[in-house]
Each structure stands twice: as structure tokens, then as C-alpha cells.
Design a protein around this motif. Structure first.
Motif, mmCIF file in Angstrom:
data_model
loop_
_atom_site.group_PDB
_atom_site.id
_atom_site.type_symbol
_atom_site.label_atom_id
_atom_site.label_comp_id
_atom_site.label_asym_id
_atom_site.label_seq_id
_atom_site.Cartn_x
_atom_site.Cartn_y
_atom_site.Cartn_z
ATOM 1 N N TYR A 4 -14.489 37.586 -16.865
ATOM 2 C CA TYR A 4 -14.405 36.144 -17.045
ATOM 3 C C TYR A 4 -12.961 35.676 -16.866
ATOM 4 O O TYR A 4 -12.031 36.249 -17.416
ATOM 5 C CB TYR A 4 -14.896 35.756 -18.441
ATOM 6 N N VAL A 5 -12.787 34.631 -16.056
ATOM 7 C CA VAL A 5 -11.474 34.021 -15.857
ATOM 8 C C VAL A 5 -11.601 32.553 -16.258
ATOM 9 O O VAL A 5 -12.502 31.854 -15.799
ATOM 10 C CB VAL A 5 -11.033 34.141 -14.383
ATOM 11 N N SER A 6 -10.702 32.103 -17.099
ATOM 12 C CA SER A 6 -10.786 30.718 -17.584
ATOM 13 C C SER A 6 -10.573 29.731 -16.432
ATOM 14 O O SER A 6 -10.006 30.060 -15.393
ATOM 15 C CB SER A 6 -9.750 30.478 -18.677
ATOM 16 N N LYS A 7 -11.009 28.487 -16.637
ATOM 17 C CA LYS A 7 -10.891 27.456 -15.608
ATOM 18 C C LYS A 7 -9.436 27.156 -15.286
ATOM 19 O O LYS A 7 -9.087 26.901 -14.131
ATOM 20 C CB LYS A 7 -11.598 26.181 -16.059
ATOM 21 N N GLU A 8 -8.564 27.201 -16.276
ATOM 22 C CA GLU A 8 -7.144 26.919 -16.056
ATOM 23 C C GLU A 8 -6.507 27.984 -15.175
ATOM 24 O O GLU A 8 -5.762 27.678 -14.241
ATOM 25 C CB GLU A 8 -6.385 26.826 -17.390
ATOM 26 N N ILE A 9 -6.806 29.230 -15.461
ATOM 27 C CA ILE A 9 -6.245 30.326 -14.667
ATOM 28 C C ILE A 9 -6.820 30.295 -13.252
ATOM 29 O O ILE A 9 -6.096 30.494 -12.278
ATOM 30 C CB ILE A 9 -6.501 31.687 -15.354
ATOM 31 N N SER A 10 -8.104 30.028 -13.147
ATOM 32 C CA SER A 10 -8.728 29.932 -11.828
ATOM 33 C C SER A 10 -8.109 28.808 -10.999
ATOM 34 O O SER A 10 -7.846 28.970 -9.804
ATOM 35 C CB SER A 10 -10.228 29.703 -11.988
ATOM 36 N N ALA A 11 -7.839 27.663 -11.628
ATOM 37 C CA ALA A 11 -7.214 26.537 -10.926
ATOM 38 C C ALA A 11 -5.798 26.892 -10.479
ATOM 39 O O ALA A 11 -5.381 26.538 -9.368
ATOM 40 C CB ALA A 11 -7.196 25.311 -11.825
ATOM 41 N N GLU A 12 -5.045 27.589 -11.316
ATOM 42 C CA GLU A 12 -3.689 28.011 -10.962
ATOM 43 C C GLU A 12 -3.702 29.018 -9.810
ATOM 44 O O GLU A 12 -2.858 28.970 -8.918
ATOM 45 C CB GLU A 12 -2.968 28.607 -12.175
ATOM 46 N N LEU A 13 -4.659 29.948 -9.840
ATOM 47 C CA LEU A 13 -4.783 30.915 -8.741
ATOM 48 C C LEU A 13 -5.132 30.221 -7.428
ATOM 49 O O LEU A 13 -4.583 30.549 -6.367
ATOM 50 C CB LEU A 13 -5.833 31.979 -9.085
ATOM 51 N N ASP A 14 -6.037 29.239 -7.480
ATOM 52 C CA ASP A 14 -6.390 28.477 -6.282
ATOM 53 C C ASP A 14 -5.192 27.700 -5.753
ATOM 54 O O ASP A 14 -4.950 27.657 -4.545
ATOM 55 C CB ASP A 14 -7.541 27.512 -6.578
ATOM 56 N N ALA A 15 -4.419 27.089 -6.649
ATOM 57 C CA ALA A 15 -3.234 26.327 -6.240
ATOM 58 C C ALA A 15 -2.198 27.237 -5.588
ATOM 59 O O ALA A 15 -1.588 26.874 -4.572
ATOM 60 C CB ALA A 15 -2.636 25.602 -7.433
ATOM 61 N N ALA A 16 -1.999 28.429 -6.133
ATOM 62 C CA ALA A 16 -1.043 29.375 -5.544
ATOM 63 C C ALA A 16 -1.525 29.860 -4.175
ATOM 64 O O ALA A 16 -0.726 29.987 -3.237
ATOM 65 C CB ALA A 16 -0.848 30.563 -6.486
ATOM 66 N N ARG A 17 -2.827 30.102 -4.042
ATOM 67 C CA ARG A 17 -3.366 30.542 -2.755
ATOM 68 C C ARG A 17 -3.223 29.449 -1.702
ATOM 69 O O ARG A 17 -2.816 29.705 -0.567
ATOM 70 C CB ARG A 17 -4.844 30.927 -2.926
ATOM 71 N N ILE A 18 -3.505 28.207 -2.077
ATOM 72 C CA ILE A 18 -3.397 27.088 -1.139
ATOM 73 C C ILE A 18 -1.936 26.862 -0.748
ATOM 74 O O ILE A 18 -1.623 26.619 0.421
ATOM 75 C CB ILE A 18 -4.033 25.821 -1.737
ATOM 76 N N ALA A 19 -1.019 26.973 -1.687
ATOM 77 C CA ALA A 19 0.409 26.818 -1.376
ATOM 78 C C ALA A 19 0.866 27.889 -0.398
ATOM 79 O O ALA A 19 1.643 27.615 0.524
ATOM 80 C CB ALA A 19 1.234 26.869 -2.653
ATOM 81 N N SER A 20 0.383 29.101 -0.571
ATOM 82 C CA SER A 20 0.722 30.183 0.349
ATOM 83 C C SER A 20 0.164 29.925 1.742
ATOM 84 O O SER A 20 0.853 30.143 2.751
ATOM 85 C CB SER A 20 0.184 31.504 -0.202
ATOM 86 N N LEU A 21 -1.080 29.443 1.833
ATOM 87 C CA LEU A 21 -1.677 29.138 3.137
ATOM 88 C C LEU A 21 -0.949 27.991 3.827
ATOM 89 O O LEU A 21 -0.738 28.026 5.039
ATOM 90 C CB LEU A 21 -3.159 28.794 2.969
ATOM 91 N N LYS A 22 -0.552 26.974 3.076
ATOM 92 C CA LYS A 22 0.165 25.835 3.648
ATOM 93 C C LYS A 22 1.525 26.256 4.191
ATOM 94 O O LYS A 22 1.985 25.749 5.212
ATOM 95 C CB LYS A 22 0.353 24.734 2.605
ATOM 96 N N LYS A 23 2.162 27.192 3.523
ATOM 97 C CA LYS A 23 3.489 27.632 3.931
ATOM 98 C C LYS A 23 3.443 28.424 5.235
ATOM 99 O O LYS A 23 4.348 28.329 6.057
ATOM 100 C CB LYS A 23 4.085 28.504 2.829
ATOM 101 N N THR A 24 2.387 29.196 5.459
ATOM 102 C CA THR A 24 2.326 30.066 6.632
ATOM 103 C C THR A 24 1.617 29.440 7.830
ATOM 104 O O THR A 24 1.751 29.937 8.937
ATOM 105 C CB THR A 24 1.612 31.387 6.283
ATOM 106 N N SER A 25 0.900 28.351 7.634
ATOM 107 C CA SER A 25 0.120 27.769 8.723
ATOM 108 C C SER A 25 0.945 26.766 9.526
ATOM 109 O O SER A 25 1.633 25.916 8.964
ATOM 110 C CB SER A 25 -1.121 27.068 8.162
#
Length: 117
Positions: A4-25
Motif C-alpha cells: 500500500y502506498v498513500s495518496k500523498e506519496i503516490s502523487a509525489e512519485l507521479d510529479a517526480a516522474r512527470i518532471a523527469s519526462l518533461k526535462k528529457t523530452s
């Protein structure tokens, strides 16, 4: 062990993944005068960040840096993990020259030289 991963941690992980994709694209989609960063692109569609991009619809242009890649007719598919997915109804590769309406032989001359008389 719990997976189980809390909603806050899941949202932070999604934000970090999206920031990484935006930086490399380098890819971007243009609709009118507005441009938006493409996170992922595949044969049948692409994704953009759902939080900062309005719902796109209709005819758009896709660029890789300054190079025009495609002109596409798109429809919204679904929003998942902070990314909005779009599918192509039609995707046409962009070309920097007009299409030929005849066959050009590979060994054809490039130009004709006239007489110097």
C-alpha cells in the motif's frame, strides 16, 4: 509486507516522474499559438501533463525541437497518473518539400545546362 502506498506519496512519485519526462523530452504539440510539452509519443498517440495542459482537441502539429514531424487530428483518451493520453484519428508526416506527381529516377540529372552560344 504491505504494498500500500498513500495518496500523498503516490502523487509525489507521479510529479517526480512527470518532471523527469518533461526535462528529457524535446517533443512539443502546438495548437494555434499555444505549445505544450509532450511527455511520451508512440505510433498511435501521445501524452501531456494533465495539470498544466488544457484539454486538446482537433488538428494539432507535433514538433521535435524546430523540426515539424506530424500534423494530427487527435481525440482525448484518458487521464492516468498525472498524464492525459491522446490518440490519433489521423497522423500525416510533415515534409519540407511538395510531393512529386511523377516518378523521379534515382540517376536522373539534377539540372540541364544550356548552350553558351
Amino acid at each position: 509486507m504491505s504494498t500500500y502506498v498513500s495518496k500523498e506519496i503516490s502523487a509525489e512519485l507521479d510529479a517526480a516522474r512527470i518532471a523527469s519526462l518533461k526535462k528529457t523530452s524535446r517533443l512539443r504539440v502546438e495548437l494555434g499559438d499555444n505549445t505544450y510539452k509532450i511527455l511520451r509519443l508512440w505510433k498511435d498517440g501521445f501524452t501531456v501533463e494533465a495539470a498544466t495542459t488544457p484539454r486538446l482537441r482537433g488538428l494539432v502539429d507535433i514538433y521535435d525541437g524546430a523540426r515539424h514531424l506530424y500534423q494530427c487530428l487527435i481525440i482525448a483518451d484518458e487521464c492516468e497518473a498525472g498524464e492525459m493520453r491522446y490518440e490519433f484519428k489521423r497522423s500525416t508526416a510533415a515534409s519540407d518539400k511538395a510531393p512529386l506527381d511523377f516518378y523521379r529516377s534515382p540517376d536522373a540529372p539534377i539540372a540541364l545546362l544550356g548552350n553558351k552560344d
